[in-house]
Design a protein around this motif. Structure first.
Motif: not given
Length: 165
Positions: A42, A44-47, A51, A60, A104, A133-136
């Motif tokens: 992303c 944006r640090g959302q997916c 990491t 991230n 991912c 939860s920060g890893n989609l």
């Protein structure tokens, strides 16, 4: 104006000259070192696809300016195996089908390693899901990911028990 920084990346000391202080750690790893296992998802640090471990902590890398980590020890997915021997988390991901498309997976593995090192995992699947939860994962391989973390954590707990006996 240029800035010089020094990083230890996967055990090797590296020196960099940055023409732009806004270069992210992710872009430095991917573009300057060709360590493309760390993914740009992303940006944006959302997916969590980006990491990595910096001084042992999960971050991230898309949100981290490279210049702010001068002197840091960086561990990426490329640095966790020992030759042909997979890291225990990598092996557990394979055993428990902790991936499908694989995009991912590097970020998931690095996050799991960080979580285990931080002693956050324990034996509670809900706690593991929360810590990860920060890893989609768009494919939905979460059950396999949790099982992989539980296996590695159980192995470490058994090793500690043997050492203390």
């Amino acid at each position: 104006m240029t800035n010089s920084i020094s990083l230890t990346v996967n055990g090797a000391r590296r020196e960099f000259v940055l023409d732009d202080p806004r270069v992210t750690l992710l872009d430095l790893l991917r573009e300057r070192l060709q360590l493309t296992g760390t993914k740009k998802g992303c940006d944006r640090g959302q997916c969590g696809a980006c990491t990595v471990l910096v001084d042992g902590k999960r971050i991230n890398s898309c949100l981290a300016l490279a210049i702010s980590h001068d002197g840091a020890d960086i561990l990426t997915i490329e640095g966790i195996a020992r030759g042909d021997q997979l890291h225990p988390v990598q092996a557990a991901f394979i055993t428990h089908d902790g991936f499908q498309c694989g995009f991912c997976t590097p970020g998931q593995i690095m996050s799991a390693i960080g979580m285990i090192r931080e002693a956050q995992a324990g034996d509670d699947p809900e706690r593991i899901r929360e810590c990860m939860s920060g890893n989609l994962c768009r494919c939905g391989a979460y059950a396999g990911i949790v099982d992989a973390v539980l296996e590695v954590q159980a192995g470490q707990d058994e090793a500690k028990q043997r050492l203390s006996a």
